[in-house]
Design an enzyme around this catalytic site. Structure first.
Site, short mmCIF file in Angstrom:
data_model
loop_
_atom_site.label_atom_id
_atom_site.label_comp_id
_atom_site.label_asym_id
_atom_site.label_seq_id
_atom_site.Cartn_x
_atom_site.Cartn_y
_atom_site.Cartn_z
CG HIS A 184 -2.10 0.90 1.20
ND1 HIS A 184 -3.46 0.50 0.96
CD2 HIS A 184 -2.14 2.37 1.27
CE1 HIS A 184 -4.30 1.76 0.86
NE2 HIS A 184 -3.34 2.74 1.06
CG HIS A 186 3.49 2.86 3.61
ND1 HIS A 186 3.36 1.61 2.65
CD2 HIS A 186 4.30 2.62 4.68
CE1 HIS A 186 4.48 1.00 3.01
NE2 HIS A 186 5.03 1.44 4.26
#
Length: 358
Positions: A184, A186
């Site tokens: 993800h 980030h």
């Protein structure tokens, strides 16, 4: 930007940064979690004058889970994650498996007279750029890039106020080649209780330059020289220049620097923040376009230390990749890992030329 703070089930802090003023973030964390781990242990290496963090609880941290089990996706239905809301813009929370924290149980005992030991006081945070698991920073719109930058400014200022913090480091790791443990999109923030070795080396060089030149700013002078030469400049705008440093260590390395000497992210003006997003995204897209592959990279924000030698600092973003060709990676082998002497296979001038054409 709307800022909303909540507390997770184990007492860790989470902050939403929303682009809408009417965003409601009152969803509770419905998980049952064990207590957050105590601070790690810092051990001093007398042979190198450096601190090493020993954080044994990180051995059990989440490692490349499938998309359906991603802890950075929003919570929906019975699928609960680190983010209680069913959607978000940008979210920042205390790392569940931190290298440094403020949760000091007790001061560790001495190992040898030459190896001082202390608690790993500080803080580690995770910065989620978007709730879209399949996105990337390079694919974000400029407005979201600005929201991320504002969140980094907010957290840099807040973490600098914590007891014992000496340096705040914001960064992004992207790609399994770099060693990411979550896909993800980030980034992370480390608040260190000491000034890091690389920063100490840069400050030492800046201090010697100031002494030789009667107060000159080393990074500002280097930036001016690179802009004048133009050979290694990739792109620029009114407030920022992206260039490949003349002594680049990595096959593809770009510094993105403000034209005005700035100490840290919070000190950027609105105009500088607005101008950064499009240029930052442009450089990342050029990196992705080099080999028509998602480029693995580290994006490292160099900021002035919190207390010592702040006047010697000069904010800049260092982007670098281990990929040197479509099917080849740069490994840190004997010379780099053993002696700290980098050998670059691509001339910086050639790297800049390829990036300008990408």
């Amino acid at each position: 930007m709307r800022r909303t703070r909540i507390e997770l089930a184990d007492g860790r802090e989470l902050i939403y940064f929303d682009e809408r003023d009417d965003a409601v973030r009152d969803q509770p964390d419905r998980r049952e979690l064990p207590p957050a781990p105590p601070a790690s242990q810092l051990r001093y290496d007398p042979l190198t004058d450096e601190w090493v963090a020993v954080a044994v609880h990180r051995q059990t941290r989440t490692f490349l889970p499938p998309a359906g089990q991603c802890p950075l996706c929003p919570s929906r239905g019975d699928r609960l994650s680190e983010i209680p809301a069913p959607g978000y813009d940008v979210a920042v929370f205390e790392n569940r498996f931190p290298s440094l924290s403020q949760r000091i149980a007790e001061e560790p005992a001495e190992i040898t007279p030459f190896t001082p030991v202390r608690a790993g006081q500080g803080r580690c945070e995770v910065v989620c750029f978007t709730d879209d698991h399949n996105a990337s920073f390079a694919g974000l719109p400029p407005r979201r890039a600005r929201t991320v930058l504002d969140a980094l400014a907010d957290r840099t200022a807040a973490l600098a106020e914590l007891p014992g913090v000496e340096q705040v480091f914001c960064f992004e790791n992207r790609g399994v080649e770099i060693g990411v443990t979550l896909h993800h999109p980030h980034g992370q923030i480390y608040a260190y209780p000491f000034v890091t070795p690389r920063t100490r080396a840069m400050l030492g060089a800046a201090r010697r330059h100031a002494e030789r030149t009667g107060g000159g700013n080393l990074y500002a002078d280097v930036l001016a020289a690179e802009r004048a030469a133009g050979t290694r400049v990739v792109t620029s705008n009114e407030h920022w220049t992206a260039y490949v440093p003349a002594a680049a260590r990595w096959p593809f390395e770009v510094h993105v620097a403000p034209h005005r000497p700035v100490l840290d992210i919070p000190a950027l003006t609105d105009e500088e923040r607005d101008a950064l997003g499009p240029l930052h995204l442009d450089v990342l897209r050029r990196l992705d376009g080099l080999f028509d592959l998602p480029m693995p990279y580290i994006a490292a924000w160099h900021q002035a230390p919190v207390r010592v030698d702040r006047e010697l600092g000069h904010l800049h973003l260092q982007l670098f990749s281990v990929r040197r060709a479509g099917d080849k990676l740069k490994y840190l082998a004997g010379s780099e890992s053993g002696m700290g002497v980098f050998v670059n296979d691509i001339a910086p001038e050639r790297a800049a030329e390829l990036l300008r054409a990408a």
